[in-house]
Scaffold this active site. Structure first.
Site, PDB file in Angstrom:
ATOM      1  N   CYS A   2      13.069  -4.902  -6.877  1.00  0.00           N
ATOM      2  CA  CYS A   2      12.895  -4.947  -5.480  1.00  0.00           C
ATOM      3  C   CYS A   2      12.233  -3.943  -4.906  1.00  0.00           C
ATOM      4  O   CYS A   2      12.343  -2.897  -5.315  1.00  0.00           O
ATOM      5  CB  CYS A   2      14.151  -5.243  -4.788  1.00  0.00           C
ATOM      6  SG  CYS A   2      15.163  -6.424  -5.280  1.00  0.00           S
ATOM      7  N   ARG A  27       6.288  -4.026  -9.404  1.00  0.00           N
ATOM      8  CA  ARG A  27       7.342  -3.855  -9.769  1.00  0.00           C
ATOM      9  C   ARG A  27       8.331  -5.398  -9.967  1.00  0.00           C
ATOM     10  O   ARG A  27       9.297  -5.391 -10.751  1.00  0.00           O
ATOM     11  CB  ARG A  27       8.284  -3.236  -8.742  1.00  0.00           C
ATOM     12  CG  ARG A  27       8.053  -1.713  -8.598  1.00  0.00           C
ATOM     13  CD  ARG A  27       8.830  -1.179  -7.297  1.00  0.00           C
ATOM     14  NE  ARG A  27      10.241  -1.043  -7.793  1.00  0.00           N
ATOM     15  CZ  ARG A  27      10.560   0.012  -8.417  1.00  0.00           C
ATOM     16  NH1 ARG A  27       9.842   1.062  -8.843  1.00  0.00           N
ATOM     17  NH2 ARG A  27      11.825   0.061  -8.585  1.00  0.00           N
ATOM     18  N   TRP A  77      13.591  -9.360  -5.915  1.00  0.00           N
ATOM     19  CA  TRP A  77      13.631 -10.064  -7.384  1.00  0.00           C
ATOM     20  C   TRP A  77      14.915 -10.555  -7.150  1.00  0.00           C
ATOM     21  O   TRP A  77      15.939  -9.934  -7.194  1.00  0.00           O
ATOM     22  CB  TRP A  77      13.333  -8.939  -8.312  1.00  0.00           C
ATOM     23  CG  TRP A  77      13.339  -9.625  -9.606  1.00  0.00           C
ATOM     24  CD1 TRP A  77      12.155  -9.931 -10.238  1.00  0.00           C
ATOM     25  CD2 TRP A  77      14.294  -9.541 -10.607  1.00  0.00           C
ATOM     26  NE1 TRP A  77      12.496 -10.353 -11.486  1.00  0.00           N
ATOM     27  CE2 TRP A  77      13.532 -10.228 -11.779  1.00  0.00           C
ATOM     28  CE3 TRP A  77      15.540  -9.359 -10.535  1.00  0.00           C
ATOM     29  CZ2 TRP A  77      14.275 -10.514 -12.886  1.00  0.00           C
ATOM     30  CZ3 TRP A  77      16.309  -9.720 -11.966  1.00  0.00           C
ATOM     31  CH2 TRP A  77      15.662 -10.245 -12.980  1.00  0.00           C
ATOM     32  N   ASN A 103      18.145  -2.631  -2.131  1.00  0.00           N
ATOM     33  CA  ASN A 103      17.820  -2.888  -3.574  1.00  0.00           C
ATOM     34  C   ASN A 103      19.027  -2.563  -4.363  1.00  0.00           C
ATOM     35  O   ASN A 103      19.822  -1.851  -3.925  1.00  0.00           O
ATOM     36  CB  ASN A 103      16.706  -1.922  -3.935  1.00  0.00           C
ATOM     37  CG  ASN A 103      15.296  -2.200  -3.523  1.00  0.00           C
ATOM     38  OD1 ASN A 103      15.177  -3.071  -2.998  1.00  0.00           O
ATOM     39  ND2 ASN A 103      14.502  -1.300  -3.696  1.00  0.00           N
ATOM     40  N   GLY A 104      19.055  -3.352  -5.384  1.00  0.00           N
ATOM     41  CA  GLY A 104      20.578  -2.754  -6.003  1.00  0.00           C
ATOM     42  C   GLY A 104      21.542  -4.111  -5.903  1.00  0.00           C
ATOM     43  O   GLY A 104      20.978  -5.282  -5.592  1.00  0.00           O
ATOM     44  N   GLU A 483       7.633  -4.339 -31.230  1.00  0.00           N
ATOM     45  CA  GLU A 483       6.525  -4.121 -30.096  1.00  0.00           C
ATOM     46  C   GLU A 483       5.455  -5.135 -29.824  1.00  0.00           C
ATOM     47  O   GLU A 483       5.241  -5.525 -28.625  1.00  0.00           O
ATOM     48  CB  GLU A 483       6.174  -2.497 -29.969  1.00  0.00           C
ATOM     49  CG  GLU A 483       5.554  -2.266 -28.890  1.00  0.00           C
ATOM     50  CD  GLU A 483       6.451  -2.507 -27.432  1.00  0.00           C
ATOM     51  OE1 GLU A 483       7.363  -2.608 -27.358  1.00  0.00           O
ATOM     52  OE2 GLU A 483       5.467  -2.098 -26.456  1.00  0.00           O
ATOM     53  N   LYS A 487       4.920  -7.542 -26.579  1.00  0.00           N
ATOM     54  CA  LYS A 487       3.956  -7.353 -25.645  1.00  0.00           C
ATOM     55  C   LYS A 487       3.332  -8.777 -25.551  1.00  0.00           C
ATOM     56  O   LYS A 487       2.976  -8.956 -24.473  1.00  0.00           O
ATOM     57  CB  LYS A 487       2.954  -6.344 -26.387  1.00  0.00           C
ATOM     58  CG  LYS A 487       2.212  -5.055 -25.498  1.00  0.00           C
ATOM     59  CD  LYS A 487       2.902  -4.230 -25.010  1.00  0.00           C
ATOM     60  CE  LYS A 487       4.335  -4.376 -24.440  1.00  0.00           C
ATOM     61  NZ  LYS A 487       5.086  -3.352 -24.053  1.00  0.00           N
ATOM     62  N   GLU A 490       5.579 -11.211 -23.597  1.00  0.00           N
ATOM     63  CA  GLU A 490       5.966 -11.038 -22.009  1.00  0.00           C
ATOM     64  C   GLU A 490       4.838 -11.139 -21.360  1.00  0.00           C
ATOM     65  O   GLU A 490       4.814 -11.589 -20.034  1.00  0.00           O
ATOM     66  CB  GLU A 490       6.591  -9.478 -21.966  1.00  0.00           C
ATOM     67  CG  GLU A 490       5.463  -8.624 -22.145  1.00  0.00           C
ATOM     68  CD  GLU A 490       6.226  -6.999 -21.930  1.00  0.00           C
ATOM     69  OE1 GLU A 490       6.929  -6.696 -21.013  1.00  0.00           O
ATOM     70  OE2 GLU A 490       5.888  -6.077 -22.460  1.00  0.00           O
ATOM     71  N   HIS A 506      13.933 -14.488 -45.948  1.00  0.00           N
ATOM     72  CA  HIS A 506      15.344 -14.932 -45.356  1.00  0.00           C
ATOM     73  C   HIS A 506      15.205 -15.860 -44.187  1.00  0.00           C
ATOM     74  O   HIS A 506      16.705 -15.877 -43.523  1.00  0.00           O
ATOM     75  CB  HIS A 506      16.085 -13.701 -44.909  1.00  0.00           C
ATOM     76  CG  HIS A 506      16.071 -12.842 -46.517  1.00  0.00           C
ATOM     77  ND1 HIS A 506      16.975 -12.970 -47.417  1.00  0.00           N
ATOM     78  CD2 HIS A 506      15.348 -11.758 -46.743  1.00  0.00           C
ATOM     79  CE1 HIS A 506      16.866 -12.204 -48.429  1.00  0.00           C
ATOM     80  NE2 HIS A 506      15.591 -11.283 -48.150  1.00  0.00           N
ATOM     81  N   LYS A 605       9.345  -4.139 -13.210  1.00  0.00           N
ATOM     82  CA  LYS A 605       9.017  -3.171 -13.808  1.00  0.00           C
ATOM     83  C   LYS A 605      10.106  -2.273 -14.226  1.00  0.00           C
ATOM     84  O   LYS A 605      10.319  -1.669 -15.116  1.00  0.00           O
ATOM     85  CB  LYS A 605       7.929  -2.291 -13.030  1.00  0.00           C
ATOM     86  CG  LYS A 605       7.383  -0.988 -13.786  1.00  0.00           C
ATOM     87  CD  LYS A 605       6.548  -1.421 -14.719  1.00  0.00           C
ATOM     88  CE  LYS A 605       6.061  -0.025 -15.641  1.00  0.00           C
ATOM     89  NZ  LYS A 605       5.486  -0.381 -17.052  1.00  0.00           N
TER      90      LYS A 605
END
Ligand code: F6R
Length: 610
Positions: A2, A27, A77, A103-104, A483, A487, A490, A506, A605
């Site tokens: 947020c 964000r 968010w 926020n939070g 990674e 990338k 997402e 396997h 973010k």
């Protein structure tokens, strides 16, 4: 996650508040809102809506808010309750005198809500936030500050708050506990924001509020109080980065711009951290004697930073022979942490605000371990919770997908591993010297790779419609595979898995057919032949292969559908070079699919909640 902005001054608040929110769009959010209090008007006016800030702007264009010089705004968010108009911030108390953006997470909101409902308070949303204005209302007897102070004492969890009261048309109150919040100091005007970019084009003078601090802003004054209500001296910092650094500067996306910044980011790091043949780690705060006593290292981080940590393990174990455990902070925080005063915990985080990483660090410090942060954001919560800080100084990273922060974290881990190799005596001076000279060539290699971006874009095109990707790497390039997969998934939403290539037989080999693609990270190395065998197995099952290989390796063409070359370097440095083609591949696939590259769906973010 947020975003918060707030303004008190002489200018019209609404355009500044909306512009601030736009700067925080990166964000991640799914609804937004604004509230203003005109000086000649005893009523706070608000507007809020689900969707992008553009929707809020359209709403305001159709139904303008009254002219006001005081206001707060928010991009949400969703956590508690869906992204609807009623759950969007700001939130009122019952009398519509108190207005709050938050926020939070208020962890004890259910208990507070029941108590307030028993006293007759009516709630209009499913959010945890709404208890805050009602709690302030409960304590409000005409003294705004006193009511906020009393309410704050009852809140548990993490929060950054911006608060208005209609009886105080010249005052904005801000408070912080666990979620970042800054005060921007202007001339005849002051600001609040959850992150610097929101106000950078207005002022560079900022106060980083500490946990438990509350600020009272008027147009010409800022007073900061601690939890006990005692005034604390104002510490004004000057933000170092420029307005341009948070602009796209002609690139189609922030992600692309940030990919291109990597030669300079790593170049600056090496210039400032390497003196002759020695690594200089200002901020480490641990003497060579203390480092020598380190018997065990734990690296904790999340997401991309965790992948950087995985490489850190290979490097430190190789250079310094110190055993290293690497764990996702969200797992580490909830199990028995076997740490003590001889354990060094390295916490890696771009933002320095990731809730799980912060919680893991607090647990470890309580048990006596020393904590070293590898962090990008100056003054962030992690840097305050750590004994030492190695700043990567990569500059603001706006694209949600981490790129330059990742290669900066890797670079810092190479430097730290070299330093540990030196103090433990495992790495000879000659070995250090030759490795450092290869490391210094990385920025030039990065520039070479960036020159092949048109080719990577061309290679990416037909892969945009592949149903699923595997990324395979071995040894030091196993983290690269993880990674690369992160990338791609997402930003393009294509399912992608990263695997240690030796694990392919396997299970994951069952996925391979002509509709799936496999990215094989296969630079020249001790285990090159093993990667080639894996590639042959994939080809035998008609899988399409994109190989990342060392320049000059013409033989690999026979085993792959496409090849992206990286310059020749020391084997241990190949993960740094492999990072760029992987980022570019993900980027061009996502662009081809017309995805929102900089703000992928559902992502934020910095993940400031658990
Ligand atoms: C992926 C990405 C995330 C972050 C993770 C940790 O591209 O950016 O996986 O790496 O959320 O964030 P920080 O580094 O801020 O702790």
């Amino acid at each position: 996650m947020c975003g918060i902005t707030g303004y008190v001054g002489l200018r019209s608040a609404a355009p500044l508040l909306i512009a601030g929110l736009e700067k925080l769009e990166y964000r991640g959010y799914d609804s937004s809102g604004i509230g203003v209090l005109p000086a000649d008007h005893s009523k706070i006016e608000i507007a809020k809506t689900p969707g992008k800030i553009k929707v809020l702007k359209d709403l305001l264009a159709a139904n303008p808010l009254p002219q006001a010089n005081l206001g707060i705004s928010h991009s949400r968010w969703a956590t508690h309750g869906a992204p609807t108009k009623s759950n969007a911030h700001p939130h009122f108390d019952g009398s519509q005198k108190i207005l709050v953006v938050h926020n939070g997470i208020i962890e004890n909101y259910e208990e507070l809500k029941v108590r307030l409902q028993q006293k007759g308070h009516k709630f209009l949303s499913q959010t945890d936030t709404e208890v805050v204005p009602h709690l302030i209302e409960e304590y409000y007897r005409g003294d705004f500050l006193a009511a906020v102070q009393k309410a704050l004492k009852e809140l548990k969890g993490s929060f950054a708050l911006g608060i208005l009261c209609s009886d105080y048309p010249d005052t904005l109150i801000a408070a912080r506990l666990g979620s970042p919040l800054i005060v921007g100091i202007g001339k005849n005007e002051n600001f609040i924001a959850s992150d610097v970019p929101a106000i950078l084009d207005q002022t560079k003078k900022v106060v980083y509020l500490k946990d438990g601090e509350l600020a009272v802003l008027k147009k010409d004054s800022v007073a900061v109080y601690d939890l006990a209500g005692k005034k604390v001296p104002l510490k004004v910092d000057t933000v170092k980065f420029s307005v341009e650094s948070v602009q796209k500067q002609g690139f189609a996306h922030f992600m692309l711009k940030e990919i291109h910044e990597q030669p300079d980011v790593v170049g600056h790091m090496l210039k400032s951290r390497v003196c002759g043949d020695n690594v200089v780690l200002d901020g480490l705060s641990l003497s060579d004697r203390q480092l020598k006593k380190t018997l065990r290292i734990f690296i904790v981080a999340c997401g991309t930073a965790y992948h950087a940590g995985l490489l850190g393990k290979y490097l430190i174990e190789k250079f310094a022979h110190i055993p290293v455990g690497v764990e996702a902070a969200s797992e580490f925080r909830y199990r028995e942490q076997l740490v003590d005063k001889n354990t060094l915990v390295i916490a890696i985080s771009q933002s320095g605000e990731t809730a799980d990483t912060l919680a893991a660090v607090k647990e470890c410090r309580n048990k006596g371990a020393k904590v070293l942060a590898v962090c990008n954001v100056v003054g962030s919560s992690l840097t305050r919770e750590s004994d030492g800080v190695l700043y990567t100084h990569a500059g603001p990273e706006i694209g949600v997908a981490s790129t330059k922060a990742y290669t900066a974290q890797l670079t810092m881990l190479y430097l730290l591993a070299l330093k540990l190799g030196d103090v433990t005596g495992i790495l000879s001076k000659g070995e250090q010297k030759s490795f450092i000279s290869e490391l210094k060539r990385i920025p030039e290699h990065f520039r070479e790779i960036l020159k092949s971006k048109a080719l990577i874009a061309k290679i990416a095109k037909p892969y945009a419609h592949v149903g699923c990707f595997l990324f395979l790497g071995r040894n030091i390039n196993y983290p690269s595979a993880l990674e690369g997969a992160l990338k791609l998934k997402e930003i393009s939403y294509i399912p992608a898995e990263g695997y240690a290539a030796g694990e392919m037989k396997h299970g994951p080999i069952a996925l391979i057919d002509e509709y799936r693609a496999v990215v094989c990270i296969a630079p020249q190395s001790e285990i090159y032949e093993k990667m080639i065998s894996n590639m042959q197995e994939i080809r035998a099952r008609k899988g399409k292969i994109i190989a990342i290989a060392t320049e000059g390796d013409e033989g690999i063409v026979a085993h792959a559908t496409n090849v992206i070359y990286i310059p020749k370097t020391h084997e241990l440095l190949t993960p740094l070079l492999a990072a760029l083609p992987l980022q570019l591949l993900a980027y061009y696939v996502a662009v081809q699919l017309k995805c929102d590259v900089d703000q992928p769906r559902n992502l934020a973010k910095s993940v400031t909640v658990e």
